[in-house]
Design a protein around this motif. Sequence first.
Motif, PDB file in Angstrom:
ATOM      1  N   ALA A 161      38.318  54.388 -32.616  1.00  0.00           N
ATOM      2  CA  ALA A 161      37.004  53.876 -33.031  1.00  0.00           C
ATOM      3  C   ALA A 161      36.029  55.001 -33.310  1.00  0.00           C
ATOM      4  N   ARG A 162      35.133  54.743 -34.265  1.00  0.00           N
ATOM      5  CA  ARG A 162      34.056  55.664 -34.579  1.00  0.00           C
ATOM      6  C   ARG A 162      32.768  54.852 -34.612  1.00  0.00           C
ATOM      7  N   LEU A 163      31.711  55.407 -34.055  1.00  0.00           N
ATOM      8  CA  LEU A 163      30.400  54.750 -34.048  1.00  0.00           C
ATOM      9  C   LEU A 163      29.418  55.581 -34.856  1.00  0.00           C
ATOM     10  N   THR A 164      28.392  54.926 -35.344  1.00  0.00           N
ATOM     11  CA  THR A 164      27.279  55.665 -35.923  1.00  0.00           C
ATOM     12  C   THR A 164      26.372  56.076 -34.771  1.00  0.00           C
ATOM     13  N   GLN A 165      25.474  56.993 -35.026  1.00  0.00           N
ATOM     14  CA  GLN A 165      24.500  57.402 -34.011  1.00  0.00           C
ATOM     15  C   GLN A 165      23.703  56.191 -33.544  1.00  0.00           C
ATOM     16  N   LEU A 216      23.553  54.593 -29.661  1.00  0.00           N
ATOM     17  CA  LEU A 216      22.312  54.398 -28.913  1.00  0.00           C
ATOM     18  C   LEU A 216      22.082  52.935 -28.564  1.00  0.00           C
ATOM     19  N   GLU A 217      22.482  52.033 -29.425  1.00  0.00           N
ATOM     20  CA  GLU A 217      22.351  50.598 -29.139  1.00  0.00           C
ATOM     21  C   GLU A 217      23.214  50.215 -27.931  1.00  0.00           C
ATOM     22  N   PHE A 218      24.466  50.684 -27.913  1.00  0.00           N
ATOM     23  CA  PHE A 218      25.321  50.440 -26.752  1.00  0.00           C
ATOM     24  C   PHE A 218      24.724  51.089 -25.504  1.00  0.00           C
ATOM     25  N   LEU A 269      33.553  60.560 -31.122  1.00  0.00           N
ATOM     26  CA  LEU A 269      33.217  59.136 -31.114  1.00  0.00           C
ATOM     27  C   LEU A 269      32.175  58.798 -32.171  1.00  0.00           C
ATOM     28  N   VAL A 270      31.197  59.680 -32.351  1.00  0.00           N
ATOM     29  CA  VAL A 270      30.130  59.443 -33.320  1.00  0.00           C
ATOM     30  C   VAL A 270      30.524  60.106 -34.636  1.00  0.00           C
ATOM     31  N   ALA A 290      24.569  62.941 -27.643  1.00  0.00           N
ATOM     32  CA  ALA A 290      23.618  63.217 -26.569  1.00  0.00           C
ATOM     33  C   ALA A 290      22.781  61.977 -26.256  1.00  0.00           C
ATOM     34  N   VAL A 291      22.667  61.687 -24.959  1.00  0.00           N
ATOM     35  CA  VAL A 291      21.839  60.573 -24.493  1.00  0.00           C
ATOM     36  C   VAL A 291      21.013  61.057 -23.306  1.00  0.00           C
TER      37      VAL A 291
END
Length: 167
Positions: A114-118, A122-124, A143-144, A150-151
Motif C-alpha cells: 500500500a501507498r498513501l498520500t501525505q 495525516l487523516e489516519f 508508505l507515503v 513525519a507526525v
Amino acid sequence: MEGFLQRRDLPSMCRKATKANDKELQLFSNFSASSTRWKGLTFNTSYSLEAPILSKIYSLFPTTYVIGPLHALIESITSSSVSTSLLAEDRSALNWLDAQPYRSVIYVSFDSLARLTQEELLEFWHGFVNSGHRFLWVVRPNLVAEGTTAVEMVGLEERVRLVAWVP
C-alpha cells in the motif's frame, strides 16, 4: 460488475476522478467493459480474505483465480535466500507492547504494497490519535508516495508507537 461494486471499491485513480470523461476513468471503464471477453481473472488475494466479493465475481466469471496474497519483494524464484521481511524488525516494539494493558493496543499496518498520500497519512494519524486508544503503527519508509511520514508525537509517547517494521 455494476450493482455490487461501489466507488470505494475502485482504484484510487477512479475515486479521484471529478468528471465522467476523466481520462483515467475512461481508460478503466473501457478496460472493465472488455472483461467479458477475457478467459479468466487472477487476483492477488485469498478467498478467506474477500469471500463475499469473490463469490459475486465467480458468478460472473467462473474462471477466476485467487493466487495470493503474493509477497511483492521476493527477489527471485531461484534465490537461495529469500527474505519475507522488508526491513529490519524493530523488536523494541514487543517490549513496548508487553508494557501495555492486556488487549489495549490497536495494531495498524498497510502491509508492504500500500501507498498513501501525505493527506491520507495525516487523516489516519488524526483519526487514530483522536480515538484515544493505544496503537502500534507500522510506518515503513515508502508508505507515503510523495512527502514525509513525519507526525507530531509530543505527549503521545505512552500510548502510540511508530515502527518501520515489526516481527
